[in-house]
Design a protein around this motif. Sequence first.
Motif, PDB file in Angstrom:
ATOM      1  N   ALA A   1       0.833  -1.208   0.000  1.00 28.11           N
ATOM      2  CA  ALA A   1       0.000   0.000   0.000  1.00 28.11           C
ATOM      3  C   ALA A   1       0.868   1.258   0.000  1.00 28.11           C
ATOM      4  N   ILE A   2       1.902   1.265   0.826  1.00 34.68           N
ATOM      5  CA  ILE A   2       2.822   2.410   0.860  1.00 34.68           C
ATOM      6  C   ILE A   2       3.482   2.596  -0.488  1.00 34.68           C
ATOM      7  N   LYS A   3       3.961   1.506  -1.061  1.00 34.55           N
ATOM      8  CA  LYS A   3       4.627   1.570  -2.359  1.00 34.55           C
ATOM      9  C   LYS A   3       3.668   2.067  -3.445  1.00 34.55           C
ATOM     10  N   PHE A   4       2.434   1.590  -3.428  1.00 34.11           N
ATOM     11  CA  PHE A   4       1.453   2.018  -4.416  1.00 34.11           C
ATOM     12  C   PHE A   4       1.174   3.517  -4.303  1.00 34.11           C
ATOM     13  N   VAL A   5       1.017   3.998  -3.095  1.00 31.22           N
ATOM     14  CA  VAL A   5       0.749   5.425  -2.892  1.00 31.22           C
ATOM     15  C   VAL A   5       1.927   6.270  -3.386  1.00 31.22           C
ATOM     16  N   ILE A   6       3.135   5.863  -3.035  1.00 32.71           N
ATOM     17  CA  ILE A   6       4.321   6.614  -3.475  1.00 32.71           C
ATOM     18  C   ILE A   6       4.422   6.620  -4.998  1.00 32.71           C
ATOM     19  N   ILE A   7       4.310   5.452  -5.607  1.00 31.31           N
ATOM     20  CA  ILE A   7       4.415   5.354  -7.069  1.00 31.31           C
ATOM     21  C   ILE A   7       3.312   6.165  -7.738  1.00 31.31           C
ATOM     22  N   THR A   8       2.092   6.046  -7.245  1.00 29.67           N
ATOM     23  CA  THR A   8       0.974   6.764  -7.848  1.00 29.67           C
ATOM     24  C   THR A   8       1.160   8.270  -7.743  1.00 29.67           C
TER      25      THR A   8
ATOM     26  N   LEU B   1       3.765  12.042 -14.884  1.00 28.79           N
ATOM     27  CA  LEU B   1       3.086  11.614 -16.114  1.00 28.79           C
ATOM     28  C   LEU B   1       1.838  12.451 -16.410  1.00 28.79           C
ATOM     29  N   THR B   2       0.966  12.581 -15.411  1.00 36.17           N
ATOM     30  CA  THR B   2      -0.320  13.240 -15.651  1.00 36.17           C
ATOM     31  C   THR B   2      -0.189  14.755 -15.718  1.00 36.17           C
TER      32      THR B   2
ATOM     33  N   SER C   1      -3.099  10.434 -19.358  1.00 34.90           N
ATOM     34  CA  SER C   1      -4.396  10.410 -18.668  1.00 34.90           C
ATOM     35  C   SER C   1      -4.274   9.785 -17.280  1.00 34.90           C
ATOM     36  N   PHE C   2      -5.184  10.192 -16.408  1.00 33.87           N
ATOM     37  CA  PHE C   2      -5.206   9.674 -15.042  1.00 33.87           C
ATOM     38  C   PHE C   2      -5.375   8.155 -15.038  1.00 33.87           C
ATOM     39  N   LEU C   3      -6.268   7.640 -15.862  1.00 37.71           N
ATOM     40  CA  LEU C   3      -6.505   6.198 -15.923  1.00 37.71           C
ATOM     41  C   LEU C   3      -5.256   5.446 -16.366  1.00 37.71           C
ATOM     42  N   ASN C   4      -4.560   5.955 -17.374  1.00 35.26           N
ATOM     43  CA  ASN C   4      -3.319   5.321 -17.827  1.00 35.26           C
ATOM     44  C   ASN C   4      -2.250   5.369 -16.738  1.00 35.26           C
ATOM     45  N   THR C   5      -2.177   6.483 -16.029  1.00 35.68           N
ATOM     46  CA  THR C   5      -1.216   6.592 -14.928  1.00 35.68           C
ATOM     47  C   THR C   5      -1.549   5.593 -13.833  1.00 35.68           C
ATOM     48  N   LEU C   6      -2.814   5.415 -13.543  1.00 38.44           N
ATOM     49  CA  LEU C   6      -3.233   4.465 -12.523  1.00 38.44           C
ATOM     50  C   LEU C   6      -2.903   3.029 -12.937  1.00 38.44           C
TER      51      LEU C   6
ATOM     52  N   ILE D   1      -0.495   2.066 -14.981  1.00 32.63           N
ATOM     53  CA  ILE D   1       0.961   1.927 -14.895  1.00 32.63           C
ATOM     54  C   ILE D   1       1.377   1.768 -13.435  1.00 32.63           C
ATOM     55  N   SER D   2       0.764   2.533 -12.544  1.00 33.94           N
ATOM     56  CA  SER D   2       1.080   2.458 -11.111  1.00 33.94           C
ATOM     57  C   SER D   2       0.794   1.074 -10.546  1.00 33.94           C
ATOM     58  N   LEU D   3      -0.344   0.517 -10.903  1.00 36.17           N
ATOM     59  CA  LEU D   3      -0.699  -0.827 -10.418  1.00 36.17           C
ATOM     60  C   LEU D   3       0.296  -1.875 -10.890  1.00 36.17           C
ATOM     61  N   ALA D   4       0.604  -1.863 -12.172  1.00 31.97           N
ATOM     62  CA  ALA D   4       1.543  -2.844 -12.721  1.00 31.97           C
ATOM     63  C   ALA D   4       2.935  -2.668 -12.119  1.00 31.97           C
ATOM     64  N   LEU D   5       3.372  -1.428 -12.038  1.00 29.23           N
ATOM     65  CA  LEU D   5       4.710  -1.159 -11.509  1.00 29.23           C
ATOM     66  C   LEU D   5       4.809  -1.538 -10.032  1.00 29.23           C
ATOM     67  N   THR D   6       3.784  -1.270  -9.260  1.00 29.01           N
ATOM     68  CA  THR D   6       3.790  -1.627  -7.845  1.00 29.01           C
ATOM     69  C   THR D   6       3.931  -3.135  -7.672  1.00 29.01           C
ATOM     70  N   ALA D   7       3.099  -3.883  -8.359  1.00 28.84           N
ATOM     71  CA  ALA D   7       3.118  -5.340  -8.215  1.00 28.84           C
ATOM     72  C   ALA D   7       4.449  -5.945  -8.653  1.00 28.84           C
ATOM     73  N   LEU D   8       4.908  -5.549  -9.827  1.00 26.97           N
ATOM     74  CA  LEU D   8       6.141  -6.134 -10.353  1.00 26.97           C
ATOM     75  C   LEU D   8       7.373  -5.689  -9.578  1.00 26.97           C
TER      76      LEU D   8
END
Length: 133
Positions: free
Chosen positions: A8-15, A22-23, A29-34, A36-43
Amino acid sequence: MKHLLALAIKFVIITLVLLVILTWAFDVSFLNTLMISLALTALSYAIGDLLVFLNAGKPGNQVSRNTVATFTDFIMALAIILVIGWLLTGELAGMVAPALVSALVLSAGEWFFHQYVDRSVVPWYNEYKTAKR
């Protein structure tokens, strides 16, 4: 539970970083940034923080492990932002600068996040690896 908090911390920081860069700065776009954030956080958590950081050197040498993991996170962030950004926007050349700037800022933050992981998420790791040898 500690891993969920770290994710959760990592996701918030990345987002937050990607929203600013990016945005706001590059009009992604916000949706594209979101996305990318989800994929980057998980990986990056699975590969950079758990796999590479924990196994990149001697358990007691946090600086060495952190250096290798931070460099890995930079390369991974650059690649993920570039590829997913390209797939979502259809522009490869237009994603190079945003991906590079984002990866630089994120990798600076990763240095500190790895210290948090070492102290709070897997504090048992150093004793476990040292005892196992």
